[in-house]
Scaffold this active site. Structure first.
Site: not given
Ligand code: NAD
Ligand code: KPL
Length: 304
Positions: A9, A130, A183, A201
């Site tokens: 979450a 987010a 990516k 960046n």
């Molecule tokens: P986050 O840290 O905000 O959320 C991950 C959640 O998973 C945390 O709340 C954590 O407590 C929970 N979690 C981990 N292990 C768990 C388990 N065993 N049981 C229950 N909950 C568990 O991470 P995020 O930013 O949402 O990123 C998730 C993935 O998405 C990453 O690989 C990130 O690189 C990718 N991503 C994130 C964004 C972004 O804007 N946040 C954008 C693109 C890609």
């Molecule tokens: O995805 C990105 C990140 O910050 O993780 C960008 C904005 C593309 C930079 O690599």
């Protein structure tokens, strides 16, 4: 209709959960343990802040050990948590369960697929943004696109329509690995340098030769991995992203600044493990990983 079980979450998990739930689709959150579940219930649900407006979604939640079978799972944790998280849920997965993997980078998808070989794993690559403002309160920071796909599978699953209903911008891609590699390459060319030069960046405009050198080696690697299409115009695209996101701090920069573990092992680390497997010599990327690891060590952060 299958319930969307969402593990994590956090930022992306919360963003997906709120949008699916408000479209009237069945959603259940899976939280780490009983303590987190009690905290969630005390908060009254999950809050999504969008365009400055906050809305509370009282989405049902449970712990990993619940007895409810899982037919569709959105795995929304960090790459380094993915395999362990899915292993804990393995006994609950119904035959042929679908798992949508939202992790950035590469490596965690194969680890999950190997852990639950009878599940149907769908890979995702997202440019949405987010962040967690506080516990169970997520801010939708940047609209983007999510590509979903299964390597070699052309036909999109029927449940994709539910994403449409929920207003989640998406596309099915039978070249999902190309998207993930592209990516990964962008992240490798930008994120570590922003950490090492302590800049946004846009600050990388001051290091054009370093950026160009990394793009050259990343292109070489992509071609060697059979991902030549992901190398096309890489350098131009990296410069475009640097300009387009000039005011932003990269995700890795933000992780380091907040003292959080990075996903380095699934980005630059993965790239260099692939290079080693292919016996490719990539000195600039090697040096970058070395410098980044030293930087993380000094700050007491994991180097994997
Ligand atoms: P986050 O840290 O905000 O959320 C991950 C959640 O998973 C945390 O709340 C954590 O407590 C929970 N979690 C981990 N292990 C768990 C388990 N065993 N049981 C229950 N909950 C568990 O991470 P995020 O930013 O949402 O990123 C998730 C993935 O998405 C990453 O690989 C990130 O690189 C990718 N991503 C994130 C964004 C972004 O804007 N946040 C954008 C693109 C890609
Ligand atoms: O995805 C990105 C990140 O910050 O993780 C960008 C904005 C593309 C930079 O690599």
């Amino acid at each position: 209709m299958s319930t969307w079980h969402i593990l994590g979450a956090g930022s992306l998990g919360g963003l997906w959960a709120a949008r699916l739930a408000r479209a009237g689709l069945p959603v259940r959150l899976i939280l780490r343990d009983q303590t987190r579940l009690s905290q969630y219930r005390a908060a009254g649900g999950l809050t999504l802040v969008e365009d400055g407006f906050a809305s509370l979604y009282p989405i049902p939640a449970e712990v990993p050990g619940s007895a409810i079978p899982i037919r569709r799972l959105l795995l929304a944790c960090k790459a380094y948590d993915a395999e362990e998280a899915v292993a804990e849920l393995a006994p609950r997965l119904a035959p042929g369960a679908e798992i949508i993997l939202l992790q950035n980078g590469l490596g965690s998808q194969d680890a999950v697929a190997n852990r639950v070989p009878r599940a149907h794993c769908v890979f995702a690559s997202s440019t949405e943004g987010a962040f967690r403002e506080s516990d169970f309160r997520v801010v939708y920071a940047g609209r983007g696109q999510t590509w979903l796909g299964v390597p070699g599978e052309r036909r999109a699953p029927d449940w994709l329509e539910q994403l449409q209903t929920a207003g989640i911008n998406h596309d099915w891609s039978d070249e999902i690995l190309e998207k993930l590699w592209r990516k990964l390459a962008l992240n490798c060319a930008i994120n570590p340098l922003t950490v090492l030069h302590d800049c946004r960046n846009g600050g990388l405009r001051d290091w054009p030769d370093e950026v160009a050198g990394l793009c050259e080696e990343l292109s070489e690697l992509l071609h060697a991995c059979g991902q030549g299409a992901a190398a096309s115009d890489l350098h131009q695209d990296v410069l475009r992203v640097i300009d387009g996101t000039a005011a932003n701090f990269s995700s890795m920069y933000q992780d380091v600044a907040r003292g959080r573990r990075t996903e380095i092992s699934y980005l630059l680390g993965y790239a260099l493990r692939e290079a080693q497997r292919l016996q490719l010599d990539l000195p600039r990327l090697d040096d970058l990983l070395q410098r980044l690891r030293e930087h993380l060590t000094v700050r007491g952060l994991p180097v994997d």
